[in-house]
Scaffold this active site. Structure first.
Site, PDB file in Angstrom:
ATOM      1  N   ASP A   1       2.291  33.237  73.818  1.00  0.00           N
ATOM      2  CA  ASP A   1       1.832  32.340  72.813  1.00  0.00           C
ATOM      3  C   ASP A   1       2.678  31.286  72.191  1.00  0.00           C
ATOM      4  O   ASP A   1       3.061  31.268  71.080  1.00  0.00           O
ATOM      5  CB  ASP A   1       1.119  33.106  71.732  1.00  0.00           C
ATOM      6  CG  ASP A   1       0.047  32.492  70.918  1.00  0.00           C
ATOM      7  OD1 ASP A   1      -0.515  31.257  71.504  1.00  0.00           O
ATOM      8  OD2 ASP A   1      -0.302  32.731  69.797  1.00  0.00           O
TER       9      ASP A   1
ATOM     10  N   GLU B   1      -6.373  24.063  74.323  1.00  0.00           N
ATOM     11  CA  GLU B   1      -7.632  23.737  73.433  1.00  0.00           C
ATOM     12  C   GLU B   1      -8.086  22.365  72.901  1.00  0.00           C
ATOM     13  O   GLU B   1      -7.246  21.484  73.060  1.00  0.00           O
ATOM     14  CB  GLU B   1      -7.036  24.489  71.902  1.00  0.00           C
ATOM     15  CG  GLU B   1      -7.848  24.804  71.018  1.00  0.00           C
ATOM     16  CD  GLU B   1      -7.540  26.047  69.853  1.00  0.00           C
ATOM     17  OE1 GLU B   1      -8.176  26.056  69.131  1.00  0.00           O
ATOM     18  OE2 GLU B   1      -6.463  26.660  70.169  1.00  0.00           O
TER      19      GLU B   1
ATOM     20  N   LYS C   1      -9.970  26.347  75.739  1.00  0.00           N
ATOM     21  CA  LYS C   1     -10.088  27.105  74.403  1.00  0.00           C
ATOM     22  C   LYS C   1     -10.842  26.442  73.668  1.00  0.00           C
ATOM     23  O   LYS C   1     -10.875  24.935  73.378  1.00  0.00           O
ATOM     24  CB  LYS C   1      -8.728  27.071  73.860  1.00  0.00           C
ATOM     25  CG  LYS C   1      -7.804  28.214  74.579  1.00  0.00           C
ATOM     26  CD  LYS C   1      -6.393  28.271  73.936  1.00  0.00           C
ATOM     27  CE  LYS C   1      -6.380  28.902  72.613  1.00  0.00           C
ATOM     28  NZ  LYS C   1      -5.178  29.011  72.098  1.00  0.00           N
TER      29      LYS C   1
ATOM     30  N   THR D   1     -11.487  31.276  71.262  1.00  0.00           N
ATOM     31  CA  THR D   1     -10.600  31.836  70.094  1.00  0.00           C
ATOM     32  C   THR D   1     -10.966  31.835  68.746  1.00  0.00           C
ATOM     33  O   THR D   1     -12.170  31.567  68.676  1.00  0.00           O
ATOM     34  CB  THR D   1      -9.308  30.790  70.487  1.00  0.00           C
ATOM     35  OG1 THR D   1      -8.293  31.019  69.540  1.00  0.00           O
ATOM     36  CG2 THR D   1      -9.779  29.292  70.021  1.00  0.00           C
TER      37      THR D   1
ATOM     38  N   PHE E   1      -8.638  37.967  67.020  1.00  0.00           N
ATOM     39  CA  PHE E   1      -7.192  37.880  66.642  1.00  0.00           C
ATOM     40  C   PHE E   1      -7.031  39.218  65.617  1.00  0.00           C
ATOM     41  O   PHE E   1      -7.900  39.526  64.755  1.00  0.00           O
ATOM     42  CB  PHE E   1      -7.370  36.779  65.417  1.00  0.00           C
ATOM     43  CG  PHE E   1      -6.956  35.273  66.092  1.00  0.00           C
ATOM     44  CD1 PHE E   1      -7.608  34.919  67.247  1.00  0.00           C
ATOM     45  CD2 PHE E   1      -6.455  34.319  65.648  1.00  0.00           C
ATOM     46  CE1 PHE E   1      -7.320  33.834  68.064  1.00  0.00           C
ATOM     47  CE2 PHE E   1      -6.104  33.162  66.037  1.00  0.00           C
ATOM     48  CZ  PHE E   1      -6.519  32.874  67.189  1.00  0.00           C
TER      49      PHE E   1
END
Length: 307
Positions: free
Chosen positions: A17, A89, A125, A149, A171
């Site tokens: 990440d 994203e 994303k 996400t 998450f």
């Protein structure tokens, strides 16, 4: 004895990440993910100075397009050092506009195509809003695979399964943060609410033959990672990956297909919005995440405007 990182790689696909090429090259993940916050951090790395200027030049002053150009350029660089895929994203400010999300996703794919990168190496994303999930459903049908996400609730996971998305990123750490602040308790091990959330989703997907990949994200501690060992994928910061690499202890697999999971139940828009309304944590963390990514997108635009 092999490191916990090497043990983890035996049953979980490890994803990095970050936008830091040096860290990715050193830690050798299969896939990598970026987001506006990570791209903002990357923009401060000297290596990316020329790439920022080129992105601005190619965009002819369009700062939104320049951010996309930079994002794709970073993604292309990462793809040279990993065997798998990059998650890129869309602008978080579009999270509630299905048509705008659709257009932006296709624009990112076109930029990758111009750079010679096929869509088989890219995941788009999108925030797990109702509009984001509906856009993902359209993209999947068009052959563009997605990573949903900012996922904090079981309802979001249900809707993503119904939409047939390729991958979700529930998450862990941000759920933990909310409950720790709310209750004053310091959760550990299997009692961690973030760990429990991902475990529930994983078991639901596996018990019902749902093909969507579960990729735990947003980790605060090694314990959270260890409790989710066996999850399809885990996207982990370079700092925690380094700690796993240095730890020579034994890592036990925690998640396995075959565990009991809830019966499958589809969810419509009204049910999704009601479930979201009833889940204060998920509502607050989704809104907070979108705001944070939007602010960092604006900061990246300001960096580009100052060149």
């Amino acid at each position: 004895m092999t490191s916990k990182l090497e043990q983890l790689k035996q049953f979980t696909t490890v994803v990095c990440d970050t936008g830091d090429l040096e860290a990715i090259s050193r830690l050798k993940p299969v896939d990598a993910t970026t987001n506006p916050s990570l791209l903002l951090k990357a923009s401060a790395i000297a290596h990316y100075g020329d790439i920022l200027r080129e992105a601005l030049d190619l965009s002819k002053g369009d700062l939104g397009l320049a951010c996309d150009q930079f994002s794709v350029a970073v993604g292309c660089g990462i793809l040279k050092v990993i065997p798998g895929r990059i998650s890129t994203e869309v602008d978080a400010r579009l999270s509630f506009d299905e048509d705008a999300l659709w257009a932006k996703a296709n624009q990112l794919i076109e930029l990758y195509d111009k750079a010679g990168v096929g869509r088989d190496r890219v995941l788009i994303k999108l925030a797990s809003t109702w509009e984001g999930i509906r856009t993902a459903e359209r993209l999947e049908k068009a052959g563009i695979q997605t990573n949903l996400t900012l996922l904090f609730s079981f309802a979001q996971a249900q809707a993503c399964a119904d939409a047939g998305v390729f991958l979700i990123s529930p998450f862990v750490g941000r759920i933990y943060d909310w409950y720790r602040k709310s209750t004053g308790l310091d959760y550990t091990g299997a009692d961690d609410p973030g760990v429990q959330s991902v475990t529930r989703i994983y078991n639901y997907y596996k018990a019902n033959g749902i093909k969507t990949v579960v990729m735990g994200a947003s980790f605060r501690t090694l314990s959270q990672i260890e409790q989710l060992a066996g999850c399809d994928r885990l996207t982990i910061s370079p700092e925690l990956l380094q700690k796993l690499d240095e730890d020579q202890g034994t890592l036990e697999r925690k998640l396995l297909p075959g565990a009991a999971g809830e019966a499958r139940q589809s969810i419509n828009e009204a049910q999704f919005r009601w479930a979201s309304n009833e889940d204060a944590m998920a509502t607050e963390k989704l809104a907070e995440g979108i705001r944070q990514f939007a602010r960092d997108q604006e900061k990246l635009e300001a960096v580009l405007a100052a060149l």
